[in-house]
Write a protein that holds these residues in place. Structure first.
Motif, PDB file in Angstrom:
ATOM      1  N   ASN A  75       0.893  -1.065  -0.198  1.00 61.88           N
ATOM      2  CA  ASN A  75       0.110  -0.005   0.038  1.00 61.88           C
ATOM      3  C   ASN A  75       0.759   1.399  -0.034  1.00 61.88           C
ATOM      4  N   ALA A  76       0.137   2.263  -0.253  1.00 61.18           N
ATOM      5  CA  ALA A  76       0.909   3.679  -0.131  1.00 61.18           C
ATOM      6  C   ALA A  76       0.432   4.080   1.457  1.00 61.18           C
ATOM      7  N   VAL A  77       1.332   4.314   2.250  1.00 63.40           N
ATOM      8  CA  VAL A  77       1.259   4.742   3.694  1.00 63.40           C
ATOM      9  C   VAL A  77       1.604   5.955   3.915  1.00 63.40           C
ATOM     10  N   PHE A  78       0.863   6.797   4.696  1.00 62.62           N
ATOM     11  CA  PHE A  78       1.121   8.081   4.978  1.00 62.62           C
ATOM     12  C   PHE A  78       0.920   8.426   6.614  1.00 62.62           C
ATOM     13  N   PHE A  79       1.922   9.543   7.135  1.00 59.45           N
ATOM     14  CA  PHE A  79       1.626   9.924   8.299  1.00 59.45           C
ATOM     15  C   PHE A  79       0.616  11.132   8.143  1.00 59.45           C
ATOM     16  N   VAL A  80      -0.348  11.477   8.848  1.00 59.57           N
ATOM     17  CA  VAL A  80      -1.253  12.513   8.500  1.00 59.57           C
ATOM     18  C   VAL A  80      -1.122  13.283   9.766  1.00 59.57           C
ATOM     19  N   ASN A  81      -0.327  14.561   9.326  1.00 57.97           N
ATOM     20  CA  ASN A  81       0.108  15.600  10.664  1.00 57.97           C
ATOM     21  C   ASN A  81      -0.880  16.649  10.543  1.00 57.97           C
ATOM     22  N   ILE A  82      -1.735  16.622  11.692  1.00 57.54           N
ATOM     23  CA  ILE A  82      -2.787  17.815  11.743  1.00 57.54           C
ATOM     24  C   ILE A  82      -2.071  18.786  12.866  1.00 57.54           C
ATOM     25  N   PRO A  83      -1.894  20.000  12.493  1.00 61.21           N
ATOM     26  CA  PRO A  83      -1.415  20.872  13.662  1.00 61.21           C
ATOM     27  C   PRO A  83      -1.695  20.931  14.913  1.00 61.21           C
ATOM     28  N   ASN A  84      -0.909  21.022  16.024  1.00 63.48           N
ATOM     29  CA  ASN A  84      -1.342  20.880  17.294  1.00 63.48           C
ATOM     30  C   ASN A  84      -2.074  19.866  17.639  1.00 63.48           C
ATOM     31  N   GLU A  85      -2.340  18.591  16.864  1.00 58.65           N
ATOM     32  CA  GLU A  85      -3.343  17.616  17.189  1.00 58.65           C
ATOM     33  C   GLU A  85      -2.579  16.284  17.047  1.00 58.65           C
ATOM     34  N   ASP A  86      -3.216  15.205  17.261  1.00 58.49           N
ATOM     35  CA  ASP A  86      -2.541  13.677  17.172  1.00 58.49           C
ATOM     36  C   ASP A  86      -2.491  13.527  15.672  1.00 58.49           C
ATOM     37  N   LYS A  87      -1.644  12.644  15.551  1.00 59.78           N
ATOM     38  CA  LYS A  87      -1.166  12.058  14.060  1.00 59.78           C
ATOM     39  C   LYS A  87      -2.192  10.770  13.885  1.00 59.78           C
ATOM     40  N   LEU A  88      -2.609  10.712  12.692  1.00 56.46           N
ATOM     41  CA  LEU A  88      -3.123   9.464  12.219  1.00 56.46           C
ATOM     42  C   LEU A  88      -2.178   8.670  11.206  1.00 56.46           C
ATOM     43  N   VAL A  89      -2.534   7.372  11.041  1.00 54.18           N
ATOM     44  CA  VAL A  89      -1.785   6.627   9.742  1.00 54.18           C
ATOM     45  C   VAL A  89      -2.817   6.482   8.827  1.00 54.18           C
ATOM     46  N   LEU A  90      -2.437   6.822   7.538  1.00 49.76           N
ATOM     47  CA  LEU A  90      -3.483   6.495   6.622  1.00 49.76           C
ATOM     48  C   LEU A  90      -2.902   5.575   5.293  1.00 49.76           C
ATOM     49  N   ARG A  91      -3.692   4.527   4.972  1.00 46.13           N
ATOM     50  CA  ARG A  91      -3.369   3.387   4.043  1.00 46.13           C
ATOM     51  C   ARG A  91      -4.029   3.693   2.921  1.00 46.13           C
ATOM     52  N   VAL A  92      -3.688   3.731   1.759  1.00 44.50           N
ATOM     53  CA  VAL A  92      -4.156   3.829   0.353  1.00 44.50           C
ATOM     54  C   VAL A  92      -3.932   2.322  -0.101  1.00 44.50           C
ATOM     55  N   TYR A  93      -4.852   1.545  -0.496  1.00 44.94           N
ATOM     56  CA  TYR A  93      -4.531   0.263  -0.998  1.00 44.94           C
ATOM     57  C   TYR A  93      -4.051   0.481  -2.233  1.00 44.94           C
ATOM     58  N   GLY A  94      -2.991  -0.565  -2.648  1.00 41.32           N
ATOM     59  CA  GLY A  94      -2.244  -0.561  -3.854  1.00 41.32           C
ATOM     60  C   GLY A  94      -3.440  -0.951  -4.890  1.00 41.32           C
ATOM     61  N   VAL A  95      -3.098  -0.725  -6.221  1.00 44.01           N
ATOM     62  CA  VAL A  95      -3.573  -1.094  -7.236  1.00 44.01           C
ATOM     63  C   VAL A  95      -3.698  -2.729  -7.415  1.00 44.01           C
ATOM     64  N   GLY A  96      -4.721  -3.420  -7.390  1.00 41.70           N
ATOM     65  CA  GLY A  96      -4.787  -4.975  -7.770  1.00 41.70           C
ATOM     66  C   GLY A  96      -4.639  -5.726  -6.717  1.00 41.70           C
ATOM     67  N   VAL A  97      -4.591  -5.081  -5.444  1.00 44.59           N
ATOM     68  CA  VAL A  97      -4.563  -5.857  -4.131  1.00 44.59           C
ATOM     69  C   VAL A  97      -5.577  -6.747  -3.745  1.00 44.59           C
ATOM     70  N   GLU A  98      -6.645  -6.649  -4.138  1.00 40.69           N
ATOM     71  CA  GLU A  98      -7.771  -7.241  -4.076  1.00 40.69           C
ATOM     72  C   GLU A  98      -7.303  -8.769  -4.541  1.00 40.69           C
ATOM     73  N   GLN A  99      -6.521  -9.015  -5.404  1.00 36.62           N
ATOM     74  CA  GLN A  99      -6.206 -10.178  -5.874  1.00 36.62           C
ATOM     75  C   GLN A  99      -5.366 -10.884  -4.778  1.00 36.62           C
ATOM     76  N   ILE A 100      -4.780 -10.318  -3.912  1.00 37.05           N
ATOM     77  CA  ILE A 100      -3.864 -10.992  -3.169  1.00 37.05           C
ATOM     78  C   ILE A 100      -4.180 -10.943  -1.832  1.00 37.05           C
ATOM     79  N   ILE A 101      -5.260 -10.005  -1.347  1.00 39.51           N
ATOM     80  CA  ILE A 101      -5.420  -9.599   0.076  1.00 39.51           C
ATOM     81  C   ILE A 101      -6.825  -9.882   0.515  1.00 39.51           C
ATOM     82  N   ASP A 102      -7.300 -10.705   1.482  1.00 35.79           N
ATOM     83  CA  ASP A 102      -8.751 -10.767   1.898  1.00 35.79           C
ATOM     84  C   ASP A 102      -9.000  -9.814   2.972  1.00 35.79           C
ATOM     85  N   ARG A 103      -9.701  -8.737   2.514  1.00 31.31           N
ATOM     86  CA  ARG A 103      -9.855  -7.703   3.426  1.00 31.31           C
ATOM     87  C   ARG A 103     -10.649  -7.997   4.382  1.00 31.31           C
ATOM     88  N   GLU A 104     -11.772  -8.951   4.262  1.00 30.27           N
ATOM     89  CA  GLU A 104     -12.691  -9.259   5.340  1.00 30.27           C
ATOM     90  C   GLU A 104     -12.056 -10.012   6.461  1.00 30.27           C
TER      91      GLU A 104
END
Length: 374
Positions: free
Chosen positions: A66-95
């Motif tokens: 996947n593409a993975v990002f830190f979400v930096n919000i001024p004066n607030e907590d960070k989050l982690v964002l994952r954007v799934y790679g193209v075609g990953v439904e062929q290799i990963i069972d999300r359920e």
């Protein structure tokens, strides 16, 4: 602003907000992407994020699916964002992945899942640093990773493996991925002239028979079924800033497998430096020595675990005997990631030489298979 709440009582995910928004990384500029993510956060977490006006994204290098990002919000907590790679439904069972994330949350392991969208998700940010390829060779750090794996494996005592309901992830994935590869084979041959030359020689049709031989050999190896992470590369192990504790994250490939499969997978990951100039190259000279393997396996066997039930998982084994158990499973690791790599080579937009990665693993599989067929 505190991290959005996410309390779960069972395997379900009732408190996880979600939407169908798709983020297309190929078409969005950095500024457009940040605006799209901000709007998405406001939709998923309206009460929590009503005062959020701006954010900054930092992409994490070394992510291979996947593409993975830190979400930096001024004066607030960070989050982690994952954007799934193209075609990953062929290799990963999300359920399957989401179900295991719920179970892990119930036992207090890993980063919490906060929200999902059409092709990705938000996770809890844990103040930490990601391990690197030097760290996993450090004896004390290696002991810590071994203890983490032991704790994960012992979750099988809480969520037992039932052969009438569950399947081993290794064979399920290998069989599935082989089918995907063969369906993509004509397109792979046309996509790149060098790929055509290599694949013409490799003979993927014969690989099916070799996989069956591998299964037969490993069926005679007694290795208890555990809850396995199945992707314990150093990038999926965090060292917490405050306590120095190691935490394993990213459970996309998690599920039931023989313990030797998970341990062999970790040893294979010693051979990579995903932040080098040649991140796809497997350097077998880095594979842990016999002494390093035994050191790791002794720490694994000695690690105390609050989940342990010796009637379910037998740990009455020496590190030396466990090393023999693990050694045979290296070939299954190679063929699994080799097939995965071919699928990624065709689909992925991540800057990584998946084809080289794949062919090195598939060739290593054949070398290991010859060794154990003797």
């Amino acid at each position: 602003m505190s991290t959005p709440p996410n309390e779960r009582e069972n395997d379900q995910l009732p408190s996880i907000p979600g939407c169908d928004t798709i983020i297309d990384l190929a078409t969005l500029s950095k500024e457009e992407l940040e605006k799209r993510v901000l709007k998405l956060i406001q939709v998923l977490f309206p009460e929590w994020a009503h005062d959020v006006k701006t954010l900054h994204l930092t992409r994490i290098s070394g992510a291979m699916t996947n593409a993975v990002f830190f979400v930096n919000i001024p004066n607030e907590d960070k989050l982690v964002l994952r954007v799934y790679g193209v075609g990953v439904e062929q290799i990963i069972d999300r359920e399957n992945e989401l179900a295991w994330l719920a179970r892990l949350s119930n036992v207090g392991i890993g980063a919490r899942l906060l929200g999902v969208f059409g092709n990705g998700r938000f996770e809890e940010y844990l103040p930490s640093r990601t391990l690197n390829h030097h760290d996993i060779r450090d004896p004390r750090t290696s002991e810590g990773i071994a203890a983490c794996l032991r704790e994960l494996h012992d979750i099988v005592t809480i969520y037992p493996f039932d052969s009438t309901k569950h399947h081993l992830e290794c064979w399920k994935n290998i069989d599935k991925w082989y089918g995907v590869v063969m369906s993509l084979f004509p397109a792979l041959m046309k996509k790149n002239a060098e790929w055509f030359k290599v694949l013409s020689v490799y003979n993927l049709e014969r690989l099916k028979l070799e996989i069956e031989e591998c299964k037969k050999i490993l069926s005679m190896t007694d290795s208890p079924i555990v809850f396995a992470h199945n992707d314990t590369q150093y990038g999926n192990v965090l060292k917490l800033e405050k306590t120095g504790e190691l935490v394993v994250v990213d459970f996309e490939y998690a599920g039931y497998n023989p313990r030797a499969h998970d341990l062999a997978n970790h040893f294979c990951e010693w051979t990579y430096d995903y932040h080098s100039e040649l991140p796809a190259v497997m350097n077998m000279s880095r594979f842990p020595t016999y002494e390093e393997q035994v050191h790791f396996l002794k720490a694994y066997l000695d690690a105390p675990s609050k989940h342990t039930n010796r009637d379910v998982v037998n740990y009455a084994i020496t590190p030396e005997d466990l090393q023999k158990e693990v050694a045979k499973w290296v070939m299954a690791i190679h063929v699994g990631w080799g097939l995965w790599g071919l699928i990624q080579a065709y689909n992925s937009e991540i800057d990584f030489d998946y084809f080289l990665f794949s062919m090195q693993r598939l060739n290593a599989f054949r070398e290991e298979l010859v060794k154990w067929k003797k």
